[in-house]
Scaffold this motif. Structure first.
Motif, PDB file in Angstrom:
ATOM      1  N   PRO A 103     -12.734   0.812 -10.970  1.00  0.00           N
ATOM      2  CA  PRO A 103     -11.385   0.928 -10.415  1.00  0.00           C
ATOM      3  C   PRO A 103     -11.388   1.785  -9.142  1.00  0.00           C
ATOM      4  CG  PRO A 103     -11.522   2.002 -12.580  1.00  0.00           C
ATOM      5  CD  PRO A 103     -12.865   1.418 -12.297  1.00  0.00           C
ATOM      6  N   VAL A 104     -10.549   1.396  -8.187  1.00  0.00           N
ATOM      7  CA  VAL A 104     -10.396   2.206  -6.980  1.00  0.00           C
ATOM      8  C   VAL A 104      -9.860   3.576  -7.401  1.00  0.00           C
ATOM      9  CG1 VAL A 104      -9.198   2.422  -4.785  1.00  0.00           C
ATOM     10  CG2 VAL A 104      -9.930   0.175  -5.596  1.00  0.00           C
ATOM     11  N   LEU A 105     -10.428   4.632  -6.850  1.00  0.00           N
ATOM     12  CA  LEU A 105     -10.080   6.002  -7.238  1.00  0.00           C
ATOM     13  C   LEU A 105     -10.332   6.209  -8.731  1.00  0.00           C
ATOM     14  CD1 LEU A 105      -6.863   6.649  -5.134  1.00  0.00           C
ATOM     15  CD2 LEU A 105      -9.124   7.620  -4.779  1.00  0.00           C
ATOM     16  N   GLY A 106     -11.401   5.583  -9.214  1.00  0.00           N
ATOM     17  CA  GLY A 106     -11.739   5.729 -10.622  1.00  0.00           C
ATOM     18  C   GLY A 106     -13.240   5.745 -10.792  1.00  0.00           C
ATOM     19  N   ARG A 108     -10.866  -1.472 -18.818  1.00  0.00           N
ATOM     20  CA  ARG A 108     -12.284  -1.392 -18.481  1.00  0.00           C
ATOM     21  C   ARG A 108     -12.871  -0.041 -18.853  1.00  0.00           C
ATOM     22  NH1 ARG A 108     -12.002  -3.004 -12.270  1.00  0.00           N
ATOM     23  NH2 ARG A 108     -10.113  -1.797 -12.505  1.00  0.00           N
ATOM     24  N   GLN A 158      -4.516   5.526 -12.239  1.00  0.00           N
ATOM     25  CA  GLN A 158      -5.486   6.414 -11.592  1.00  0.00           C
ATOM     26  C   GLN A 158      -4.850   7.717 -11.121  1.00  0.00           C
ATOM     27  OE1 GLN A 158      -7.986   3.875 -12.857  1.00  0.00           O
ATOM     28  NE2 GLN A 158      -8.647   5.823 -12.034  1.00  0.00           N
TER      29      GLN A 158
END
Ligand code: SRM
Ligand code: FAD
Ligand code: SF4
Ligand code: FES
Lengths: 818, 116
Positions: free
Chosen positions: B19-22, A802, A550
């Motif tokens: 997703p976290v920060l996604g 994902r 991320q």
């Protein structure tokens, strides 16, 4: 909860700049009250000279109109001086009796002009040059009277003299020192300046002291200036520009420690921690600055502490000067007088009106003094502030930036000569005129501000130098003020270097730790620092720090290049540019099966499949069954090869074998920026090794290795590193160089810029001269690359799969619940 | 939110799918693709997956704080309002979203383009 109260004394450039910064950081923290002795809102004092010269009006130099104060809920008392600070009760008392309590106090009272205490100094017609009132008095006097004398041949005095001359007066400058601008110029440059000013009709009396000012017959105005040598000059206007003194009377009467300025710490706090001081009234580490750029740096740090962020220290500034007299170009910075242990390079063309002197000490530029042609002033100033090693540039340094290939757009290296309509920023289509307009209309001072406001130089950055020049020419002094220390991004005041060091020294393993340890201002960083931190962590602690997908920009997160329409391109690796029928067939099959709209041979000797939907990427990779080409990464890209000795009639070495070996060795290597190599089989160099990060050229007796070339935004020829005999040596030297870059380079710094910064001598010392050091570097690289996963294939690569699954918009069964 | 979402709300994802920060992309709505973002504090936001600059897919950007930086040219879009940060001017369409437990719902009439 009631807000804290902040009172600012002094409505000038430093004080209000601090408030601007504060309002950005913590707009609601304080109830703010400002006292300003002058009856005007905050204006750009330095532009008083163009106002005097008739080039601008008072209205045009206002920086913050009254409305700005209203919008920020700032109570403003204009034309009201503060006369007392009661530190016990924490109130300030103004001349009109108003008492205002404070929790924090900011003193920004600037300077007072120094008036020579000679007989007659109080006569009407004797003034200083500091504010709008002085300027208006000069303009009025020029309408009525003929003779003016300016006492002081410094920057201020010369600008005053020039303005008065342009307004039709006969002006003589009386100066104590033997040459003009003795604090900015050496005697040679000053001589050229004097000639040029004389040709405009100004008169000078150098090495000369003023004894008295004599009144006219009616005793109601000054009429003559009497000099030490007994001669006298007619003068109905006398401008004293003999220096300034920090305005500390108020602070001193309040018992604050002062010594040529209010003594402040690196956080701009006085000895009373509730009281801050910025600007010309402050003395920081023994220096009271008299230019705007340092004051703005102080303002930034001060605001940060007022905002209770508690980070950032002011550690002093290097300043440069430029005289704002239209048509005269001079620039000086640093220790331009030279002296013990320094070397001077000079270029002197008196009839052409050009003089340049550069002062070098221990391989670094420490001073510059330019007259006549100052186009390279900003560049020299940058070299000086950054303390960059200039050893390798020495031969061409004098001829300026354009001669070392350090400019962006060919033919447009001189901002002054550009027309308003000329394009400066090719990425965003911004013209010179638009930049100048933004600077003057919106009161911009720094490169960052111009970037923010116009986007110029914000993309590829190749026009940064030009934009800095335009800033400088528009504003007069160096406002680019890129401090010697440049913060990594807006989330922190720390530099790339400091962050790298802390990560190593304290064995930091996660971004969270870095941000906490180094007191980041933001919770989870931004799009600039997150990718940088991720790289610094994983390159410093390979196999320990975990990669964070991320924190990678989209290309590295999706392992493909995003296209303008949101599809992706896929570039499989072809080792050394060599392929075979089976691979070509698979590529063809994939292209058909996935309806790939475009197949293209890249500039890097391999095939690009363009226009693939994101969801198809995993299937495409699988069907290709080729390694990732990392065409998307700050990583090893391609190793370009020529055919070499296997087939070529001139080939002396097997460049294909060498190229493939290097590419396999370096597979999966991430770096501060992308890395490209080339290997040629002979000096005809068909693989173009001269413009690669590492270029290897076969010669009869072995291989020559070149480093830090670049074929991109600014083409730069690679520099010779060394010559070696065996393939193994090529690998070891190349690997050691790249590991050094990986350890020392700043994120997004290509090898060319990295080597520019540290100097090629440093690289030679570490990679060529130091045998054990080289072996150790190489070992660290091998360790880092051990088991480097292929993100297209291996489970161990940190890929969030994902992202490739799309979520269809079908109602999921609602879990029945009541 | 309290109370059960009405049938106008469609359950598209669970919190842990993002997703976290996604972000994740929800496809197939009449108004075009929808980006669902998750921030570090486990808040979720939905925007049309279309940057006000030149239509870049915001879902592919880098998320930080309550913002996303567009993958194409780096405009910064505020997730709460969809607005671009100065000096850029523009607004990505902000979409209603509800988080019920760990389930993320989008508002059907809005996806169909029937309400703004
Ligand atoms: C595909 C390719 C063009 C082509 O069709 O030939 C290409 C395509 C892109 N280049 Fe390049 N470059 C390609 C060879 C080059 C070359 C030539 C070479 O590698 O021999 C250069 C000059 C050599 C060099 O890098 O020194 C080159 C200098 C750049 C630069 C400027 C880099 C610099 O430091 O000056 C950028 C911008 C950047 O990286 O920040 C860039 C950036 C890009 C990006 C990745 C822009 C982006 O971030 O999206 C382009 C992706 C296009 C797309 O839509 O997929 N590309 N690019 C080439 C891929 C080669 C490969 O097989 O991997
Ligand atoms: C003509 C001229 C040209 C210049 N050219 C350049 C240049 O080209 N480049 C450059 O870098 N610098 C230049 N300077 C210097 C630059 O303007 C100053 O360094 C800068 O303005 C200092 O900012 P400051 O906030 O410390 O002081 P100021 O801007 O002087 O602000 C101080 C303010 O506080 C007010 N004040 C003082 N005492 C009190 C009190 N007791 N109560 C209320 N208010 C009070 C004063 O009236 C004043 O308005 C120039 C200066 C002049 C005069
Ligand atoms: S030169 Fe490179 S970055 Fe520019 S359009 Fe071509 S491929 Fe894209
Ligand atoms: S499309 Fe989003 S920034 Fe250009």
């Amino acid at each position: 909860m009631t807000k804290m109260r902040l009172v600012v004394i002094g409505n000038g450039m430093a004080g209000i700049r601090t408030l601007e910064e504060l309002c950005k950081l913590a707009p609601d923290l304080y109830d703010i009250t400002v006292f300003g002795a002058e009856p005007y809102p905050n204006y750009n004092r330095i532009l008083l000279s163009p106002v005097l010269a008739g080039e601008q009006t008072v209205d045009e130099i206002i920086l913050n109109p009254l409305q700005w104060y209203q919008e920020h809920h700032i109570t403003l008392h204009l034309g009201v001086a503060v006369t007392r600070i009661d530190r016990v009760r924490r109130v300030v008392i103004a001349e009109n009796g108003l008492q205002t309590p404070y929790d924090r106090l900011l003193i920004a009272t600037g300077s007072t002009p120094f008036i020579l205490p000679i007989p007659g100094h109080t006569l009407p017609g004797v003034i200083s040059y500091r504010d709008i009132r002085d300027t208006e008095q000069m303009i009025a006097a020029a309408k009525r009277y003929t003779h003016a004398v300016v006492i002081g041949g410094g920057l201020l005095g010369l600008e005053a003299a020039n303005g008065l001359k342009l307004r039709g007066m006969q002006v003589t400058v009386v100066h104590l020192a033997g040459w003009l601008l003795e604090r900015q110029l050496d005697p040679v440059a000053a001589g050229l300046l004097q000639q040029s000013l004389e040709s405009r009709g100004l008169h000078f009396r150098l090495s000369c002291q003023t004894r008295a000012l004599l009144p006219n017959e009616r005793q109601d105005r000054v009429a003559q200036v009497l000099l030490d040598d007994g001669t006298s000059l007619d003068a109905e206007l006398v401008v004293m520009a003999a220096g300034i003194r920090p305005n500390t009377a108020l602070a001193e009467s309040a018992g604050l420690a002062c010594q040529r300025g209010i003594l402040v710490s690196d956080t701009l706090q006085s000895y009373d921690p509730r009281i801050y001081a910025v600007g010309e009234c402050a003395n920081h580490r023994g220096v009271a600055y008299g230019l705007v750029a340092p004051l703005f740096e102080q303002a930034k740090v001060c605001a940060n502490h007022l905002a209770r962020m508690g980070i950032g220290r002011y550690t002093g500034s290097v300043t440069s000067t430029k005289l704002k007299v239209t048509g005269i170009d001079l620039f000086s910075a640093g220790s331009f007088m030279g002296g013990e242990g320094t070397d001077e390079i000079t270029l002197s063309d008196p009839s052409g009106g050009v003089y340049k002197k550069l002062v070098i000490k221990d391989d670094q530029l420490v001073g510059a003094c330019l007259y006549g042609d100052t186009a390279d002033g900003t560049w020299y100033f940058k070299l000086l502030r950054e303390g960059r090693s200039v050893g390798a540039l020495r031969d061409t340094l004098m001829f300026g930036e354009s001669n070392v290939g350090d400019v962006g757009h060919e033919g447009h290296d001189k901002a002054m000569r550009m027309a308003d309509s000329d394009e400066v920023c090719g990425c965003n289509g911004i013209s010179k005129g638009q930049i100048v307009q933004a600077i003057t209309e919106q009161g911009l001072f720094t490169l960052e501000e111009v970037r923010k406001c116009t986007k110029a130089s914000g993309s590829c950055g190749s026009c940064t130098g030009l934009v800095e020049q335009i800033l400088m020419n528009t504003l007069g002094s160096d406002y680019s003020e890129t401090p010697a220390k440049k913060a990594l991004c807006g989330c922190t005041d720390h530099t790339h270097e400091e962050v790298r060091q802390m990560i190593r020294k304290h064995h930091l393993l996660s971004q969270h730790d870095v941000r906490q340890f180094m007191e980041w201002r933001t919770l989870n960083g931004c799009a600039s620092c997150r990718p940088a931190l991720n790289y610094y962590l994983t390159s410093t602690w390979p196999h320990e720090a975990k990669d964070d997908p991320q924190s990678r920009l989209i290309n590295e997160r999706a392992h493909a290049n995003i296209q303008k329409n949101g599809t992706y391109s896929v570039v499989p690796r072809m080792w050394g540019g060599i392929t075979n029928p089976a691979e070509l067939r698979r590529i063809a099959d994939v292209a058909e099966k996935f309806h790939v709209p475009t197949l293209k041979i890249t500039g890097g000797q391999r095939i690009d499949l363009l226009g693939i939907n994101k969801q198809d990427l995993p299937a495409v990779w699988k069907a290709l069954d080729m390694p990732s080409g990392h065409a998307y990464g700050k990583s090893l890209r391609t190793v370009k090869t020529c055919v070499g000795s296997e087939h070529c009639r001139f080939g002396t070495q097997s460049s294909m074998r060498m190229g493939v070996a290097l590419e396999q060795l370096l597979f999966g290597m991430y770096s501060p920026h992308k890395v490209k190599l080339a290997v040629s089989g002979c000096p005809r160099n068909c693989a173009e090794a001269g413009i690669k990060d590492v270029g290897v050229i076969g010669v009869d007796s072995g291989w020559e290795i070149y480093v830090a070339g670049n074929g991109g935004i600014k083409t730069e020829v690679a520099q010779f590193l060394c010559k070696v005999k065996t393939d193994q040596e090529v690998k070891e030297y190349t690997g050691a160089f790249l590991q050094l870059y990986r350890e020392e380079g700043w994120y997004l710094e290509r090898t060319v810029h990295y080597v520019d910064r540290v100097g090629v001598e440093h690289v030679r010392a570490r990679v060529v001269a130091d045998e054990t050091g080289r072996a150790a570097l190489f070992q660290r690289l091998l360790y880092a690359l051990k088991d480097a996963p292929d993100p297209w294939k291996d489970e161990t690569a940190a890929v969030d799969w994902r992202q490739f699954e799309s979520v269809p918009l079908e109602p999921r069964p609602l879990e029945e619940q009541s | 939110m309290t109370g059960k979402p009405s049938t106008d709300w469609i359950h598209v994802l669970n919190l842990e799918d993002v997703p976290v920060l996604g972000a994740r992309v929800v496809e197939g709505a009449a108004i075009g693709s929808v980006a669902v973002f998750r921030t570090e504090d486990d808040q979720v936001f939905a925007l049309r997956d279309h940057c006000p600059h030149r239509g870049g897919p915001l879902s592919q950007g880098l998320v930080f704080g309550h913002r996303v930086s567009c993958p194409l040219h780096g405009w910064q879009i505020d997730l709460e309002s969809g607005k671009a940060q100065a000096p850029d001017v523009g607004c990505a369409r902000k979409l209603s979203l509800q988080l019920e437990g760990n389930q993320i719902f989008l508002y059907k009439p809005q996806l169909d383009g029937n309400v703004p």
